[in-house]
Design a protein around this motif. Sequence first.
Motif, mmCIF file in Angstrom:
data_model
loop_
_atom_site.group_PDB
_atom_site.id
_atom_site.type_symbol
_atom_site.label_atom_id
_atom_site.label_comp_id
_atom_site.label_asym_id
_atom_site.label_seq_id
_atom_site.Cartn_x
_atom_site.Cartn_y
_atom_site.Cartn_z
ATOM 1 N N ASP A 59 0.831 -1.202 0.000
ATOM 2 C CA ASP A 59 0.000 0.000 0.000
ATOM 3 C C ASP A 59 0.872 1.260 0.000
ATOM 4 O O ASP A 59 1.930 1.289 0.609
ATOM 5 N N CYS A 60 0.400 2.292 -0.665
ATOM 6 C CA CYS A 60 1.071 3.584 -0.686
ATOM 7 C C CYS A 60 0.153 4.632 -0.061
ATOM 8 O O CYS A 60 -0.902 4.941 -0.626
ATOM 9 N N SER A 61 0.512 5.121 1.098
ATOM 10 C CA SER A 61 -0.187 6.232 1.752
ATOM 11 C C SER A 61 -1.686 6.002 1.927
ATOM 12 O O SER A 61 -2.480 6.917 1.766
ATOM 13 N N GLY A 62 -2.088 4.780 2.232
ATOM 14 C CA GLY A 62 -3.497 4.479 2.479
ATOM 15 C C GLY A 62 -4.377 4.450 1.245
ATOM 16 O O GLY A 62 -5.600 4.478 1.354
ATOM 17 N N ARG A 63 -3.784 4.355 0.080
ATOM 18 C CA ARG A 63 -4.555 4.326 -1.175
ATOM 19 C C ARG A 63 -5.205 2.974 -1.455
ATOM 20 O O ARG A 63 -6.025 2.850 -2.349
ATOM 21 N N GLY A 64 -4.747 1.954 -0.743
ATOM 22 C CA GLY A 64 -5.246 0.614 -1.020
ATOM 23 C C GLY A 64 -4.489 -0.078 -2.141
ATOM 24 O O GLY A 64 -4.800 -1.213 -2.491
ATOM 25 N N THR A 65 -3.511 0.576 -2.694
ATOM 26 C CA THR A 65 -2.680 0.024 -3.755
ATOM 27 C C THR A 65 -1.391 0.832 -3.815
ATOM 28 O O THR A 65 -1.163 1.734 -3.016
ATOM 29 N N SER A 66 -0.523 0.499 -4.735
ATOM 30 C CA SER A 66 0.758 1.173 -4.946
ATOM 31 C C SER A 66 1.258 0.764 -6.321
ATOM 32 O O SER A 66 0.683 -0.119 -6.966
#
Length: 82
Positions: A59-66
Motif C-alpha cells: 500500500d502507498c499512503s493508504g490508497r489501497g494500492t501502490s
Amino acid sequence: MYTYKTQGTCAKEIQLDIEGDVIKEVRFIGGCMGNTTGVSALAKNRQVDEVIEILQGIDCSGRGTSCPDQLARALTTYKQQA
C-alpha cells in the motif's frame, strides 16, 4: 508487449515484456522515477508468480494500492488472459 492501465497510483500505465513465465522488461509510464525504476529492475528476469507473491498488497499512503501492487495486478491479469 502487454499494457496494463493502472488505477489509484501516480503511474498511469505499465508495459510488460514477458517470455514464457519470465519477466523480461517492465516499464512504468508516470509515477515516481526512483520507485518505478527500482521495482522494474527487481522484477526483471524473475518468474511472474514470484513477483506477484512479493508485491501484491503493498500500500502507498493508504490508497489501497501502490505501483508495486499495480504491477502484481498487471501480472495477474496477464496470466488470466494468456
